[in-house]
Design a protein around this motif. Sequence first.
Motif, mmCIF file in Angstrom:
data_model
loop_
_atom_site.group_PDB
_atom_site.id
_atom_site.type_symbol
_atom_site.label_atom_id
_atom_site.label_comp_id
_atom_site.label_asym_id
_atom_site.label_seq_id
_atom_site.Cartn_x
_atom_site.Cartn_y
_atom_site.Cartn_z
ATOM 1 N N LYS A 1 54.862 -36.341 -44.309
ATOM 2 C CA LYS A 1 55.150 -37.188 -43.450
ATOM 3 C C LYS A 1 56.734 -36.866 -42.662
ATOM 4 C CE LYS A 1 52.614 -40.919 -45.469
ATOM 5 N NZ LYS A 1 52.656 -42.536 -46.187
ATOM 6 N N PRO A 2 56.672 -35.915 -42.082
ATOM 7 C CA PRO A 2 58.013 -35.489 -41.661
ATOM 8 C C PRO A 2 58.736 -36.403 -40.564
ATOM 9 C CG PRO A 2 56.380 -33.948 -40.684
ATOM 10 C CD PRO A 2 55.682 -34.994 -41.758
ATOM 11 N N LYS A 3 57.749 -37.187 -39.760
ATOM 12 C CA LYS A 3 58.351 -37.963 -38.772
ATOM 13 C C LYS A 3 58.887 -39.374 -39.378
ATOM 14 C CE LYS A 3 57.003 -40.629 -34.612
ATOM 15 N NZ LYS A 3 55.851 -41.069 -33.607
ATOM 16 N N MET A 4 58.311 -39.878 -40.727
ATOM 17 C CA MET A 4 59.065 -40.826 -41.031
ATOM 18 C C MET A 4 60.412 -40.551 -41.688
ATOM 19 S SD MET A 4 57.568 -43.011 -44.397
ATOM 20 C CE MET A 4 55.987 -43.613 -43.728
ATOM 21 N N PHE A 5 60.733 -39.211 -42.462
ATOM 22 C CA PHE A 5 61.689 -38.903 -43.170
ATOM 23 C C PHE A 5 62.615 -38.288 -42.362
ATOM 24 C CE2 PHE A 5 58.698 -39.950 -46.498
ATOM 25 C CZ PHE A 5 59.093 -40.689 -47.168
ATOM 26 N N LEU A 6 62.237 -37.554 -41.399
ATOM 27 C CA LEU A 6 62.993 -36.688 -40.357
ATOM 28 C C LEU A 6 62.984 -36.766 -39.088
ATOM 29 C CD1 LEU A 6 62.097 -33.332 -42.247
ATOM 30 C CD2 LEU A 6 64.011 -34.757 -42.969
ATOM 31 N N GLY A 7 62.063 -37.379 -38.437
ATOM 32 C CA GLY A 7 61.969 -37.988 -37.085
ATOM 33 C C GLY A 7 61.278 -36.776 -36.260
ATOM 34 N N LEU A 8 60.843 -35.830 -37.229
ATOM 35 C CA LEU A 8 59.985 -34.657 -36.486
ATOM 36 C C LEU A 8 58.494 -34.768 -36.828
ATOM 37 C CD1 LEU A 8 60.440 -31.743 -35.547
ATOM 38 C CD2 LEU A 8 60.455 -30.902 -37.771
ATOM 39 N N PRO A 9 57.831 -34.726 -35.745
ATOM 40 C CA PRO A 9 56.506 -34.715 -35.617
ATOM 41 C C PRO A 9 55.841 -33.701 -36.529
ATOM 42 C CG PRO A 9 57.139 -34.916 -33.400
ATOM 43 C CD PRO A 9 58.344 -34.625 -34.205
ATOM 44 N N LYS A 10 54.539 -34.017 -37.196
ATOM 45 C CA LYS A 10 54.167 -32.820 -37.965
ATOM 46 C C LYS A 10 53.706 -31.651 -37.200
ATOM 47 C CE LYS A 10 51.160 -32.877 -42.124
ATOM 48 N NZ LYS A 10 50.029 -33.493 -43.027
ATOM 49 N N SER A 11 53.321 -31.962 -36.210
ATOM 50 C CA SER A 11 52.762 -30.607 -35.534
ATOM 51 C C SER A 11 53.830 -29.579 -35.199
ATOM 52 C CB SER A 11 52.076 -30.983 -33.973
ATOM 53 O OG SER A 11 53.211 -31.841 -33.329
ATOM 54 N N PHE A 12 55.146 -29.996 -34.986
ATOM 55 C CA PHE A 12 56.271 -29.194 -34.718
ATOM 56 C C PHE A 12 57.162 -28.703 -36.061
ATOM 57 C CE2 PHE A 12 55.651 -31.243 -30.608
ATOM 58 C CZ PHE A 12 55.728 -30.323 -29.795
ATOM 59 N N TRP A 13 56.398 -28.933 -37.253
ATOM 60 C CA TRP A 13 57.059 -28.596 -38.534
ATOM 61 C C TRP A 13 57.531 -27.091 -38.482
ATOM 62 C CZ3 TRP A 13 59.105 -31.139 -42.547
ATOM 63 C CH2 TRP A 13 59.310 -30.245 -43.763
ATOM 64 N N TRP A 14 56.727 -26.210 -37.693
ATOM 65 C CA TRP A 14 56.973 -24.827 -37.789
ATOM 66 C C TRP A 14 58.711 -24.529 -37.353
ATOM 67 C CZ3 TRP A 14 58.430 -23.253 -33.068
ATOM 68 C CH2 TRP A 14 57.956 -23.964 -31.946
ATOM 69 N N ILE A 15 59.151 -25.566 -36.504
ATOM 70 C CA ILE A 15 60.489 -25.302 -35.907
ATOM 71 C C ILE A 15 61.521 -25.344 -36.843
ATOM 72 C CG2 ILE A 15 62.314 -26.662 -34.457
ATOM 73 C CD1 ILE A 15 60.209 -27.567 -32.832
ATOM 74 N N ILE A 16 61.305 -26.061 -38.140
ATOM 75 C CA ILE A 16 62.467 -25.846 -39.235
ATOM 76 C C ILE A 16 62.305 -24.469 -39.745
ATOM 77 C CG2 ILE A 16 63.010 -26.570 -41.394
ATOM 78 C CD1 ILE A 16 61.893 -29.222 -40.709
ATOM 79 N N ASN A 17 61.155 -23.636 -40.081
ATOM 80 C CA ASN A 17 61.447 -22.337 -40.270
ATOM 81 C C ASN A 17 61.794 -21.406 -39.341
ATOM 82 O OD1 ASN A 17 60.045 -23.064 -42.987
ATOM 83 N ND2 ASN A 17 57.952 -23.003 -41.872
ATOM 84 N N PHE A 18 61.477 -21.696 -38.082
ATOM 85 C CA PHE A 18 61.792 -20.656 -37.052
ATOM 86 C C PHE A 18 63.410 -21.125 -36.916
ATOM 87 C CE2 PHE A 18 63.267 -20.665 -32.531
ATOM 88 C CZ PHE A 18 62.776 -19.345 -32.264
ATOM 89 N N ILE A 19 64.030 -22.140 -37.051
ATOM 90 C CA ILE A 19 65.663 -22.245 -36.862
ATOM 91 C C ILE A 19 66.333 -21.470 -38.206
ATOM 92 C CG2 ILE A 19 67.355 -23.461 -36.891
ATOM 93 C CD1 ILE A 19 65.744 -25.612 -35.252
ATOM 94 N N ALA A 20 65.467 -21.772 -39.393
ATOM 95 C CA ALA A 20 66.023 -20.947 -40.427
ATOM 96 C C ALA A 20 66.053 -19.563 -40.608
ATOM 97 C CB ALA A 20 65.231 -21.623 -41.923
ATOM 98 N N GLN A 21 65.056 -19.040 -39.683
ATOM 99 C CA GLN A 21 64.960 -17.463 -39.519
ATOM 100 C C GLN A 21 66.039 -17.064 -38.544
ATOM 101 O OE1 GLN A 21 60.859 -16.375 -38.776
ATOM 102 N NE2 GLN A 21 60.148 -17.236 -40.900
ATOM 103 N N GLU A 22 66.187 -17.724 -37.664
ATOM 104 C CA GLU A 22 66.703 -17.374 -36.414
ATOM 105 C C GLU A 22 68.514 -17.423 -36.728
ATOM 106 O OE1 GLU A 22 66.396 -16.175 -33.245
ATOM 107 O OE2 GLU A 22 64.224 -16.113 -33.835
ATOM 108 N N CYS A 23 68.979 -18.377 -37.683
ATOM 109 C CA CYS A 23 70.283 -18.658 -38.098
ATOM 110 C C CYS A 23 70.627 -17.932 -39.367
ATOM 111 C CB CYS A 23 70.703 -20.076 -37.661
ATOM 112 S SG CYS A 23 69.980 -21.300 -38.569
ATOM 113 N N SER A 24 69.542 -17.498 -40.024
ATOM 114 C CA SER A 24 69.724 -17.029 -41.523
ATOM 115 C C SER A 24 70.325 -18.187 -42.364
ATOM 116 C CB SER A 24 70.699 -15.932 -41.348
ATOM 117 O OG SER A 24 70.175 -14.930 -40.414
ATOM 118 N N CYS A 25 69.743 -19.481 -42.227
ATOM 119 C CA CYS A 25 69.962 -20.417 -43.314
ATOM 120 C C CYS A 25 68.747 -20.914 -43.865
ATOM 121 C CB CYS A 25 70.599 -21.461 -42.722
ATOM 122 S SG CYS A 25 69.448 -22.251 -41.352
ATOM 123 N N LEU A 26 68.910 -21.729 -44.906
ATOM 124 C CA LEU A 26 67.777 -22.132 -45.659
ATOM 125 C C LEU A 26 67.114 -23.413 -44.905
ATOM 126 C CD1 LEU A 26 69.392 -22.305 -49.286
ATOM 127 C CD2 LEU A 26 67.903 -20.670 -48.308
#
Length: 431
Positions: free
Chosen positions: A157-182
């Motif tokens: 339930k990412p929208k409830m806890f993060l405000g991010l729709p579940k269909s856009f969960w891939w953005i977290i991994n994308f940003i983590a790879q682009e900026c070399s963070c966790l």
Amino acid sequence: MNTNTYKLYKDPKTCFIPTCSKTDLKNPDLKFFTVRKELKQRWCQLVGRNCPNRALFCCADHLNIDAAIQCDKRIGVSNKFVLAQPKTQTIATQFRGRKIKESVMPSRMMQLPNTEKSPNQSPSLFGTSNFDSSSSAQQEDIEKRGREHLLKIITNKPKMFLGLPKSFWWIINFIAQECSCLAFHIIICLFKLKNNDSFARMSEEFQMARSTIRLVFEKNVVVLSTYFQNCIYLPPLSEIKKNLPLAFKIRYSNVQCIIDCFEIQIEKPSDPEKQAQTWSQYKSCNTMKYLIGCTPAGYISFISQGYGGRTSDKAITENSGFVDVLPLNAVIMADRGFKEIESLKESHQNGKLLRPPSVFANQKMTKKDVIKTKVIASLRVHVERVIRRLREFHMLKPHSVVNNKHLKYLDDLVIIACGLSNLQNPIIKDV
């Protein structure tokens, strides 16, 4: 001859429970009861101490415990005696137990539990629990499984806890790879923005040090802001008309943007000059003020930097750079507070500002002006719905009282919230 009267010395009555240090001298209002001789041996055995030859006393605080049966089962002692409710009319009243049959159990059973703690015991919600040499490893395993369970809930339930729709969960991994963070650090940052939990609570929830949580948040806020600001832009007029709500198609089909301002309460600054700059007469507190613009369909197309709550809507509109992003012949809808904007007329000769007619004290509004005011107010409400969606992020609530230490990150937090809002479902579903 000495006429002084001497009082006979008398030992104070002390509770025989090992962890209790109460006496009748220190606690004159507390009642102490004498333990009967035939019960002394058993009572001392229950509390884990040697039975002395002197008289034993028990304070009233340790008589109201309903653990007789459980205590007997734990130490393997048969339940021969059940202590009845004592009579406590006076301090000198002595407690006298009585034998009863095991088949007749009173509603309240009173027994003295073993309150002496050993090094291998630790308090628990359900009594005491014993730990062996591998307790630290077990505790670490419990904490790890607890954090994994929390992350599993957030993933579901990412929208409830993060405000991010579940269909856009891939953005977290994308940003983590682009900026070399966790990706885990990005989740912590979004969790703080959405729920506004204190760092102390988050350290318990994510099983990390409080200082580490704070550093992770402050470091990743700027990173997330650079990515989510790409989600905030003014679409072309053709795209706006394609998604234009039905209410706008009748009279105001050329409207490209609806603007309004919203405020977020902050802590009172220590500098008197900053206090005056951030004081909001409308909110009656110190605030930061932002100009927001959205399309008629509810897509956030502009967000300004933060200004002091004392700044007027007109001044923010002219100095925030909003007019620079508008195309020629733009039609803007605003509230009555946005009066004539000179910069809009200078840079956009054919630009138009739609706002309700002004109200004068000694002049009655015409029927035409009343109808126009109601129509614009009914259409301009869409920007209020957009602001209400931003308020779902608890750090951006009207009276969230942002800490002065986080004030320098507030602009980035607003940008992140606007980007996440644009990724959610449209405000108006049927267009």
